[in-house]
Design a protein around this motif. Sequence first.
Motif, short mmCIF file in Angstrom:
data_model
loop_
_atom_site.label_atom_id
_atom_site.label_comp_id
_atom_site.label_asym_id
_atom_site.label_seq_id
_atom_site.Cartn_x
_atom_site.Cartn_y
_atom_site.Cartn_z
N THR A 125 0.83 -1.20 0.00
CA THR A 125 0.00 0.00 0.00
C THR A 125 0.87 1.26 0.00
O THR A 125 2.07 1.22 0.27
CB THR A 125 -0.88 0.06 1.27
N ASN A 126 0.22 2.38 -0.28
CA ASN A 126 0.90 3.66 -0.19
C ASN A 126 1.47 3.87 1.21
O ASN A 126 2.60 4.34 1.38
CB ASN A 126 -0.07 4.80 -0.50
N ASN B 159 -0.15 -3.11 -9.37
CA ASN B 159 -1.27 -2.48 -8.69
C ASN B 159 -0.90 -1.15 -8.06
O ASN B 159 -1.67 -0.21 -8.07
CB ASN B 159 -1.82 -3.42 -7.62
N ASN B 160 0.31 -1.07 -7.48
CA ASN B 160 0.64 0.18 -6.80
C ASN B 160 2.03 0.68 -7.16
O ASN B 160 2.70 1.31 -6.34
CB ASN B 160 0.49 0.04 -5.28
N PHE C 241 -4.19 2.06 -2.67
CA PHE C 241 -3.35 1.86 -3.86
C PHE C 241 -3.64 3.03 -4.80
O PHE C 241 -4.74 3.58 -4.79
CB PHE C 241 -3.72 0.58 -4.63
N ASN D 160 -3.71 3.90 -8.87
CA ASN D 160 -3.66 3.18 -10.13
C ASN D 160 -2.94 3.99 -11.20
O ASN D 160 -2.41 5.08 -10.94
CB ASN D 160 -5.07 2.76 -10.58
#
Lengths: 352, 523
Positions: A326-327, B181-182, B299, B301
């Motif tokens: 994740t970020n 995805n990220n 996430f 995109n």
Amino acid sequence: MNLIKLIIDGREVEAPAGSTILEAADNAGIDIPRLCHDPELTNMGACRLCVVEVEGNALLPASCVTPVTEGMVVQTESAAVIEARKMILDLMIADHPMDCLTCDKMGDCKLSEYAHRYGVKDTSFDGERHNYPLDESNPFILRDLNKCILCGACVRACEEMTGADNLSYLYRGYDRKATTAGDVDYIDSDCVFCGQCVAVCPTGALMEKPLVGLARRYEVERVRTTCPFCGTGCNFDLAVKDEKVVGVLSNPDSPVNGRSLCVKGRFGWDYIYSEERLKTPLIKKNGKFEPASWEEAYDLIASKLGAIKDKHGSEAFASLSSARCTNEENYLMQKFTRAVMGTNNVDHCART
Amino acid sequence: MTNPISDITNEAELMLLIGSNPTEAHPVIGYKMRQAARNGAKLVVCDPRHIDLVDEADHWIRQNHGTDIPLINGLMHIILKEGLEDKKFVEERTENFEELKAIVENYPPEKVSEMTGVPVDDLYAVARLYATTDKAMIFYTLGITEHICGTRNVMSLANLAMLTGHLGRPGTGVCPIRGQNNVQGACDMGALPNVYSGYQAVTSDEARAKHEDAWGRPLPGNLGLKIPEMFDAAVEGKLKAMYILGENPVLSDPNANHIKAGLENLEFLVVQELFLTETAVFADVILPGSSFAEKDGTFTNTERRVQRVREAIKPLAGKADWKIICDISGLMGYPMDYDSPKEIWDEMASLSPSLAGINYARIDEKGLQWPCPTLDHPGTPFLHAGKFTRGLGLFQPSDHIPPGEMPDEDYPYLLCTGRILQHYNVTTMYSPGIMEVWNKEIAEVNPVDAEKIGLQTGSRIKVTSRRGEVETEIQVTDRVLPGVIWMSFHYPDTPTNDITSHHLDPITGTGEYKVAAVKISKL
């Protein structure tokens, strides 16, 4: 926009010119039953369940393919309409297995919903029934054509959403089938296993195989999330039962993809429960990994990284963060690398 | 991407696809392109391989591998000769036009045709079509970037778009479709050796001071190492310790043997992973990570849309990945006290002007596309409206740069690699369902070569490059050009990256996965 005024069930409603009676009713919050209609697909007018009574029209037109006209007066639940719908449902279940007790689609089956709504318990037509073999040829989609009502949503989804053109109608009359070219099993066809056909099927004819036998739709909690594979950013719902993910279901509110997904997003999620998942920290001792407690692993990492930094300096350390994480995790990883280890040696696979 | 995915079906009149196979690598985007093409948008596919979308295309430009710059220069040459450039856009929004003109002058159609293998008539047709279509989008992927000249390839595409004014409006733009995805988000978050989150340079005194202030620690002002440099430094013994979170460079980076040598040489390696991967086996400590279903967070995109990832089940191994980093940090004397990923996001957003307007409440339903500097900013579906980030768009023309190695007498075939629909890099191997159906590499070999070597579909071969060898099954297909073998890199039993090229784009450090010289022998 040119607005048309019409009356549906005694209410004056407005609809943009060119819209259908069904769309006008939907906008006004009036629920007309439908099996073959799907907002993302072209209108087909195949199932006839959405018939309505239109003043001045001796026939009962299908509302999904009939455009609104100025001053039109529509009845969506008149006696004639109800009689027609009962007959349509009666004919459908004349060749439909009545195994709802064990059907996995029960609770999310449009056919059973409408049979219930119109009180159609059993068929009055006693005739031949199909006995197609199940298509269990693949791990993703379970196809039971005995439950197919020939609405053609799968055919249109395959052609219009994915463009795979793998499904079509074959044969005629009683033998008519929505199936693959050459009527072969999915696995032997040109299927790309995107599962769009499953997402639009109103009955139990096409099912997500991983869910079969595990959970009915009303039993699962749906948790909307973002796909972990490519960078498109599709959203879908994870179906969760008893704190376990049992499947992926399309969510039409997904901003990028609507209900469309690909084989990886819809069916590749089962890596979550791969038996090869690591369950505890592991520490290599004499060349072999041995399970360790979190504390033991943490202490070793903190002391080793600290010692290497002290002895060789910050530049002796580097981290790889992750394009899969994740970020928030990525932010922390670069913060850790910079603030704790004192180096800008942080990268991830964007360049590889 | 400069423009949103929805432009494909809502806006584009022409899609120019180069080095990208979206129906397999980004399927839902590929499906949208197919819909758009069938609904009347023009489609140009530039690819040496017969990808699925070729069947929907108005023009298929089958350029030779590694000849993208001459192809694009050739298109610009025709556009300039015929006066089809957007003179107003060039005049008002760009600079360095004269240099572009001088370089593309040397790429007349006949010469370009010889270099690329593309018929002259096709060059004219595509140049005219792209230049004269009002809303034309360019899409590219790793077929453009995974070359020794990847950066120059991308700049060439940007030149083409600027020359024709195809930027800064709906239905235009230059759109790289990001792979993971990220991968967009990991870049945005500053998981790069040169920038903090929001692309704030670590060499900027101002940005560094801001972060030192917020984080309470002195920070280094020099550029960090890029991945290939890290492994070089590890091989040389300069790099002593690594912490690898959710990456498997042994399987996914080029020239895997060099990566392994680097990992082996480390004093200490921590890997945080779902599985005992080809990389994790080199670790001293492995920490069990969480899958997306166990994660809370966001996430981002390929169209810069930040979207929520929501925890459906608790982390199977007991700890969330973000928490693990916090725990280790705390033990090392730097407490990271966050209650939730939301708090981490908020800290990041407070330090990152381009993301400052995004919070969890705002992205709950539809996400938001950055730049989004303030809480009342609606997000930015398309970039470069009216002005480029640097002001004027800089033409950066380039001459042809051939691949680092080409087939020769000893290694007579060209190996090109890519993804297939059913697999995703190195995760789907762990999906029992997918592995039940697609469980082995099947390389593609042209019928001409198959006959020469004596191969049929189903034959097994050994593929050898200067760096290693792998074994694989093959299929005989004219999807690939004669002289070319095409392979994916998904399967541990056929670790294709053992044989891919060691050549890198000197600017980005990206490996030249798309061209390597190999020899083939029948097993």
